[in-house]
Motif scaffolding. Structure first.
Motif, short mmCIF file in Angstrom:
data_model
loop_
_atom_site.label_atom_id
_atom_site.label_comp_id
_atom_site.label_asym_id
_atom_site.label_seq_id
_atom_site.Cartn_x
_atom_site.Cartn_y
_atom_site.Cartn_z
N ILE A 21 0.85 -1.21 0.00
CA ILE A 21 0.00 0.00 0.00
C ILE A 21 0.88 1.25 0.00
O ILE A 21 0.63 2.20 -0.74
CB ILE A 21 -0.94 0.00 1.22
N LEU A 25 0.91 4.16 -2.79
CA LEU A 25 0.67 5.57 -2.48
C LEU A 25 1.78 6.45 -3.04
O LEU A 25 1.54 7.53 -3.58
CB LEU A 25 0.57 5.77 -0.96
N MET A 28 1.37 6.86 -6.67
CA MET A 28 0.20 7.69 -6.98
C MET A 28 0.38 9.13 -6.50
O MET A 28 -0.57 9.90 -6.50
CB MET A 28 -1.04 7.07 -6.33
N GLN A 29 1.61 9.45 -6.08
CA GLN A 29 1.95 10.84 -5.74
C GLN A 29 1.30 11.36 -4.46
O GLN A 29 1.19 12.58 -4.28
CB GLN A 29 1.61 11.81 -6.90
N TYR A 30 0.86 10.48 -3.59
CA TYR A 30 0.42 10.96 -2.29
C TYR A 30 1.65 11.29 -1.46
O TYR A 30 2.62 10.54 -1.45
CB TYR A 30 -0.44 9.91 -1.57
N ARG A 31 1.62 12.41 -0.77
CA ARG A 31 2.79 12.92 -0.08
C ARG A 31 2.70 12.67 1.43
O ARG A 31 1.62 12.63 1.98
CB ARG A 31 2.88 14.44 -0.25
N GLY A 32 3.85 12.58 2.02
CA GLY A 32 3.92 12.69 3.47
C GLY A 32 3.67 11.40 4.24
O GLY A 32 3.63 11.42 5.46
N VAL A 33 3.53 10.27 3.52
CA VAL A 33 3.33 9.01 4.24
C VAL A 33 4.67 8.28 4.32
O VAL A 33 5.31 8.03 3.31
CB VAL A 33 2.29 8.12 3.54
N GLU A 34 5.07 7.97 5.52
CA GLU A 34 6.38 7.32 5.71
C GLU A 34 6.27 5.81 5.85
O GLU A 34 7.22 5.08 5.59
CB GLU A 34 7.07 7.89 6.94
N ALA A 35 5.16 5.33 6.33
CA ALA A 35 4.98 3.89 6.49
C ALA A 35 3.51 3.57 6.63
O ALA A 35 2.71 4.41 7.05
CB ALA A 35 5.73 3.40 7.74
N VAL A 36 3.15 2.37 6.23
CA VAL A 36 1.77 1.90 6.37
C VAL A 36 1.81 0.51 6.99
O VAL A 36 2.60 -0.34 6.57
CB VAL A 36 1.06 1.81 4.99
N ARG A 37 1.00 0.30 8.00
CA ARG A 37 0.84 -1.04 8.58
C ARG A 37 -0.64 -1.37 8.50
O ARG A 37 -1.50 -0.52 8.77
CB ARG A 37 1.26 -1.08 10.05
N GLN A 38 -0.93 -2.59 8.11
CA GLN A 38 -2.35 -2.99 8.04
C GLN A 38 -2.67 -3.98 9.15
O GLN A 38 -1.89 -4.88 9.45
CB GLN A 38 -2.67 -3.62 6.68
N GLY A 39 -3.83 -3.79 9.73
CA GLY A 39 -4.29 -4.72 10.75
C GLY A 39 -5.73 -5.10 10.52
O GLY A 39 -6.32 -4.73 9.49
N LYS A 40 -6.29 -5.84 11.44
CA LYS A 40 -7.68 -6.23 11.34
C LYS A 40 -8.47 -5.57 12.47
O LYS A 40 -7.93 -5.22 13.51
CB LYS A 40 -7.80 -7.76 11.46
#
Lengths: 83, 83
Positions: A21, A25, A28-40
């Protein structure tokens, strides 16, 4: 009463889905996100006849024994009085 | 700063996965659970240079455009200052 249970990968466990993800991102040029973690996330609707203490114990048991893989995941939950 | 995003099925949409968990809990003799709904949970770690307003907008856009299928899902999120 409702129980909101979050099950997430332990922080030491790699999360390829979150990484995918994150990469998407970035492409797709979304800015400012350094990391993504997915949970339930689970919402359990509880029988209103349960008192808070029993509900707490039962939800803790369900989260620990059924919803979470203790090798790689951890959980947290909170109870919410529904209207 | 961290963003916690919850993506859940709209309440009018059937949730076979949650239903399966509910059935399993009943078979396993767990008491007091009337319904289970499953959703997704994302933690986005944001660049600390973002101000709160920009972060709010960016996360809202990511949640709406990427993480959620608007036909069947809805989302909510909150921002949290990390230490």
């Amino acid at each position: 009463m409702k129980a909101h249970v979050h099950v997430t990968l332990k922080s030491t466990v790699l999360d390829p889905q979150g990484q995918a993800i994150h990469n998407a991102l970035k492409k797709m040029q979304y800015r400012g996100v350094e990391a993504v973690r997915q949970g339930k996330y689970f919402v359990l609707t509880l029988d209103d006849s349960l008192d808070a203490e029993t509900a707490q114990k039962e939800v803790e048991r369900i989260a620990r024994e059924v919803l979470t893989n203790p090798v790689i995941e951890e959980f947290r939950f909170h109870l919410e009085d529904s209207k």
